[in-house]
Design a protein around this motif. Structure first.
Motif, PDB file in Angstrom:
ATOM      1  N   GLN A 407      32.239  23.265   6.001  1.00 21.31           N
ATOM      2  CA  GLN A 407      30.588  24.320   6.169  1.00 21.31           C
ATOM      3  C   GLN A 407      31.389  24.281   8.187  1.00 21.31           C
ATOM      4  O   GLN A 407      31.261  25.583   8.318  1.00 21.31           O
ATOM      5  N   GLN A 501      23.715  23.278   8.422  1.00 19.86           N
ATOM      6  CA  GLN A 501      24.591  24.714   8.889  1.00 19.86           C
ATOM      7  C   GLN A 501      24.486  25.137   9.515  1.00 19.86           C
ATOM      8  O   GLN A 501      25.400  25.772  10.531  1.00 19.86           O
ATOM      9  N   ILE A 595      28.618  31.267   4.185  1.00 21.96           N
ATOM     10  CA  ILE A 595      28.298  30.572   5.322  1.00 21.96           C
ATOM     11  C   ILE A 595      28.866  31.716   6.451  1.00 21.96           C
ATOM     12  O   ILE A 595      28.594  31.152   7.055  1.00 21.96           O
TER      13      ILE A 595
END
Length: 653
Positions: A407, A501, A595
């Motif tokens: 991430q 994240q 993401i």
């Protein structure tokens, strides 16, 4: 180090990519110490002989095969020299309890596995005399096998099946593994007889080339979808929106039609029904009232939905624009498509190492005689038994650490792309630059974020284990309480994953510590709560449709290729394997896409908050690259979406 003890300025001045410094160094040191502990466990198993016992095998008296052994106090026939006996042979190879991880059969070290079936004790004697490999207990002489009374308990069960040694692990394994079918049947609960199981396995073996080809097809489709989803996202989103609106209108109309029809029918038959059955009138009246309630509720829901669609249309446009830019990011940063491979490879290597060390721990410790079988086993006792728990925590923390590194790497590359005004001045390999920044500055932040997820995940896994162990034994109240706790911890874990994240993205932008980045990202997300809800709802559904598209396309190709196998049982299992693999691959790749979209949104929110397009405060958003028409449309879309929440900010647009 702490979340509340930060001495950094309270008012964040976002300076993307300007300053870079080490973050959360104490947590990096803590994680390093923890990893050293994990390595020490492996070293302990090697030094104490657990690794050797697993690889080379050991007999039921505690002797390691292929080595000279020391005498174990209280254990007869221990301390033997087995340098010429390198293979483990089980007297009854099918009497192995896999569920309890206990070997019920006596094991011996032999110099040669029997390559052919031995049907009588005379055959055992001949095999021992010719090959020098005695298959009965060590105290029995090979030339006396046929006449010894102990042969029924200390010699192998007849007939002895032909066997071959396993590569590396030196266990004599029967060539025909049909005796293990009962274990497969315990796993595959729908199998009623061995013939069905054999047909399923035969179908997989006969279709292995097709399975491999379909798996490659799923991989290619996933990579293509990451690029072309930018072109189909608008169609999917507006089709979804139209279906939801039309479905709500249709459902409401049907309910009102049923209510009106019921009233008309009831008015026409009320007199007749009242004279015959009064109870039926009450039932019809209740049904009419229920239909009225349902129709009113559906009407209220439809009105609210239409209002939401009216006010959220610009935010839906923002979601579509983000999908467009995300696809463009993959064109500029093609190495992003390799991230799932790298992450999977890292996880695979770690999991293999973890399983090996766990197996080493299973053969480490002090020799203990099993009360049920009378055989010698090795177990960890005293404080050493907590090594397994430490090892289990390491599985969760390090796995989460690897995922968090992915991430952070993706976030760093996307942040570099977004906040570089001149795209021609991007680094040659933004992904590698992001990896280097991660390793040099931000491993502590990743370690801290992954540890927080570990603190939530481990209690949830423990509760799930307790729930499974007590299944059928606990009362309804305890079962409901356990499920509630598991559900709450799962929701908390998902929320923390999302916040982590965004915290990694904030760290990639400003090089701040984990807690500071999480706080800053949380403030940005709260200020854009409606946008976040829209992007997550619409975006997740579009990505879900993408996963379904890949799975169904792969399954359709599989049906066409497997069609020549007319037996349903023969191609069912290969098709299930292919579909599961396709979904796993699609999930891995589209998770990277998700993401990228989330990081782009955070960058966009920061950009629109601190810049207004005036000289000196120009936007970082890309207004060139994919053609003037697209660039103008994208800029206008973002401007309209931002204007929905920040009036006047985009007046210059």
């Amino acid at each position: 180090m702490g979340c509340c003890g930060s001495t950094e300025r309270t008012k964040r001045e976002w300076r993307p990519l300007e300053d870079r410094s080490c973050t959360d160094l104490p947590w990096f040191l803590l994680f390093t110490v923890f990893c050293v502990g994990m390595g020490s466990i492996c070293g302990f198993t090697i030094v104490t002989g657990g690794a050797a016992r697993l690889v080379f095998g050991y007999d039921s008296y505690g002797n390691t095969c292929g080595q000279r052994n020391e005498q174990i106090e209280g254990v007869r026939l221990s301390g033997l020299d087995h340098r010429d006996r390198k293979f483990v042979f089980f007297l009854d190879p099918c009497n192995i309890d896999i569920v309890q991880r206990k070997i019920k059969s006596m094991a011996l070290c032999v110099s040669l596995c029997p390559p052919e079936e031995l049907k009588t004790y005379q055959d055992l004697k001949r095999f021992a005399m010719v090959n020098g490999s005695e298959l009965c207990s060590y105290e029995l002489a090979g030339h006396k096998y046929p006449g010894l009374p102990e042969r029924f308990s200390k010699c192998p069960k007849l007939p002895v099946p032909p066997s071959k040694p396993l590569p590396v692990f030196n266990r004599c394994t029967p060539v025909d593994i049909s005796c293990y079918a009962k274990f497969a049947e315990a796993v595959v609960t729908f199998v009623g007889d061995n013939s069905v199981l054999h047909r399923l396995i035969a179908g997989v073996a006969a279709s292995k080339e097709i399975i491999i080809g379909l798996c490659v097809l799923a991989l290619v489709l996933s990579m293509l979808l990451m690029v072309i989803i930018r072109y189909i996202s608008a169609v999917l989103v507006w089709i979804l929106t139209s279906l939801v609106v039309l479905g709500s209108l249709a459902g409401t109309s049907v309910l009102w039609w049923l209510y009106i029809d019921h009233r008309l029918y009831g008015n026409d038959t009320t007199v007749k029904i009242t004279k015959e059955v009064k109870d039926e009138v009450e039932v019809r009246r209740d049904s009419g009232q229920a239909l009225l309630v349902y129709a009113i509720a559906a009407t209220v829901f439809t009105i609210i939905l239409l209002l939401l669609m009216l006010f959220m249309r610009k935010r839906v446009a923002l979601t579509i624009a983000l999908f467009h830019v995300a696809g463009k990011v993959f064109l500029h940063l093609p190495l992003l498509t390799l991230q799932p491979f790298v992450t999977f490879l890292a996880l695979l290597l770690f999991w293999i190492y973890w399983i090996l060390v766990l197996l080493f721990l299973g053969t480490s410790g002090n020799p203990v005689q099993n009360e049920e079988t009378g055989l010698t086993e090795f177990r960890l006792t005293g404080p050493l038994q907590y090594l397994t728990w430490y090892h289990a925590v390491g599985l969760v923390w390090i796995s989460e650490f690897i995922l968090a590194c992915q991430q952070m790497t993706v976030a760093g590359a996307v942040v570099t792309y977004y906040f570089t005004r001149d795209k021609t001045r991007l680094p040659v390999t933004p992904i590698l630059s992001s990896v280097l920044r991660l390793v040099r500055y931000h491993l502590g932040t990743v370690a801290k974020g992954s540890f927080i997820i570990t603190l939530v995940k481990i209690p949830r896994l423990v509760l799930m284990y307790i729930h499974n162990q007590l299944k059928g034994k606990e009362n309804a109240c305890a079962r409901c309480l356990l499920k509630t706790c598991i559900c709450c911890l799962w929701c908390l874990e998902k929320c923390l994953n999302y916040l982590n994240q965004n915290a990694y993205a904030a760290t990639a932008i400003n090089s701040t510590s984990f807690c500071t980045s999480a706080r800053d990202a949380f403030v940005i997300l709260v200020e854009n709560a409606l946008r976040v809800a829209t992007i997550n709802a619409v975006g997740d559904f579009v990505l879900f449709l993408g996963k379904i598209l890949i799975v169904t396309s792969t399954a359709f190709a599989g049906v066409l290729l497997l069609n020549y196998q007319r037996d349903y049982a023969e191609w069912l299992l290969p098709l299930i394997i292919v579909c599961l693999f396709a979904f796993l691959v699609a999930h891995c790749f589209l998770s990277i896409f998700e993401i990228v979209v989330d990081v782009l949104f955070l960058c966009f929110a920061i950009d629109t908050k601190y810049n207004d397009g005036t000289p000196g405060k120009e936007f970082f958003m890309d207004k060139a690259g994919c053609g003037p028409c697209f660039s103008h449309r994208f800029a206008q879309t973002l401007a309209c979406a931002a204007a929905a929440l920040t009036p006047g900010l985009w007046a210059s647009s």
